[in-house]
Design an enzyme around this catalytic site. Structure first.
Site, PDB file in Angstrom:
ATOM      1  CE  LYS A  32      -0.309  -0.107   5.035  1.00 45.91           C
ATOM      2  NZ  LYS A  32      -1.467  -0.026   6.573  1.00 45.91           N
ATOM      3  CE1 TYR A 258      13.865  31.791   3.417  1.00 43.38           C
ATOM      4  CE2 TYR A 258      13.851  29.364   2.906  1.00 43.38           C
ATOM      5  CZ  TYR A 258      13.667  30.492   2.634  1.00 43.38           C
ATOM      6  OH  TYR A 258      13.344  31.237   1.642  1.00 43.38           O
TER       7      TYR A 258
END
Length: 368
Positions: A32, A258
């Site tokens: 999956k 940042y």
């Protein structure tokens, strides 16, 4: 270059470890979520010794059929609509049945005798409290399905199998064992059982029953909290890598990235790596996160700290230990053999499953 390298031989090896741990059980290999980010097309050839595969959606099941998988496919959440139930019959897909509407579809539209959809995985809620019939409704549902000609596999899902000592494990095991005993005594001795996921395979060898359902361990990640992938002899099936694209020296007192949260305490040689959260590398890694740099000239490996905040497209690493003459264009391993994806997940306060499954489409994919 951003690159995801898939290693099918590692998946085959890991499957052999599953079979060694559960030699008397059939194996339903979980593919999956695009085979946990590894790519279904790349993974299926490596799983030929499995007895079947498990998927979460009908779309995933149909993809596997289109790729030529002709063994069992288990749809582990079952059909979502009656039309999906009809498609499951058409494509010989075995479904989980976990609530009343699915039961009604199965009883109203019974597959042909030779259809793989005649095998149903009836889900018992033993304590996970997500999907499944409760103790009062399961026996009635099982009897109705059996009387309609279905072959039954009783299944459930652990909530805490990764922690062998969690008290709920023993409760779930007892409930499951009691229920399958009751079903075999009152309905049919041919009813099969499936209890163990990857963690259960490792932690509860005496409760493997007829089918085991390995997932994350097939891809080389540890399913339990007290053992590593290496101690379990699991091989990572993915290497996530990038490249150093620029070098600079950051002066003492200067900040990087940042938020300016990382400040150099001394002059530091840094490298810019072409990877970021836009590719699937987690933005939230802590100060212990590191990568491996394979220098471009002599292929020597160096562990280099990730410094500053991860950006969308770039990270900065400390390459003070890497010879400057060979650092530019060197390969950077984000996860693979070292660091392992489980280590990166720990630094990001998450699990390896999430990191593998959320990789973006931007990195180039290759197969060894």
């Amino acid at each position: 270059m951003r690159t995801i390298t898939i290693k099918p031989a590692a998946i085959t090896h890991n499957l052999s470890q599953v079979k060694a741990l559960a030699p008397k059980s059939n194996v339903l290999a979980m593919v999956k979520a695009n085979a946990y980010g590894h790519g279904v097309a790349a993974v299926l050839p490596a799983l030929q010794q499995a007895d079947g595969i498990g998927v979460a959606t009908l779309r995933e099941a149909l993809e596997a059929r289109q790729l030529g998988w002709d063994k069992t496919i288990g749809l582990i959440e079952g059909a979502f609509t009656v039309d999906e139930w009809r498609q499951a019959i058409e494509h010989d897909i075995s479904c989980v049945i976990h609530h009343a509407p699915q039961l009604e579809w199965a009883l109203e539209q019974i597959p042909p005798v030779d259809s793989a959809t005649r095998v149903v995985w009836i889900k018992y809620n033993t304590g996970m409290n997500r999907l499944g019939f409760n103790n009062q409704t399961l026996i009635s549902a099982a009897k109705s399905l059996h009387d309609a000609g279905y072959q039954l596999i009783l299944t459930t899902h652990f909530a805490n199998a990764d922690n062998q000592d969690h008290s709920l494990n023993a409760i779930q095991i007892q409930r499951f064992n009691d229920m399958i005993s009751t079903l075999r005594q009152t309905i049919s001795t041919n009813i099969k059982g499936s209890l163990c996921n990857s963690a259960g395979i490792v932690n509860f060898p005496e409760h493997h029953h007829d089918w085991v359902r390995p997932g994350i361990m097939l891809y080389g990640s540890a399913p339990v909290i007290d053992q590593s992938a290496y101690t379990l002899n699991l091989q990572p099936a993915m290497e996530f890598s990038a490249q150093i694209i620029a070098l600079q020296t950051v002066q003492a007192g200067d900040a990087i990235g940042y938020g300016s949260r990382w400040i150099a305490q001394q002059d530091v040689k840094t490298a810019l790596v072409s990877i970021g959260y836009g590719d699937g590398y987690p933005r939230v890694v802590n100060e212990d996160a590191y990568v491996s740099v394979i220098d471009a000239i002599n292929q020597q490996r160096y562990s280099c700290a990730v410094i500053g905040r991860v950006a969308m497209d770039m990270i900065v690493i400390d390459v003070s230990a890497v010879p400057e003459s060979s650092a530019l264009n060197s390969k950077v391993i984000l996860w693979g053999d070292a660091p392992h994806v489980d280590e990166v997940a720990t630094h990001a306060d998450t699990i390896g499953y999430e990191l593998l499954c959320r990789l973006s489409v931007r990195p180039n994919r290759i197969q060894m």
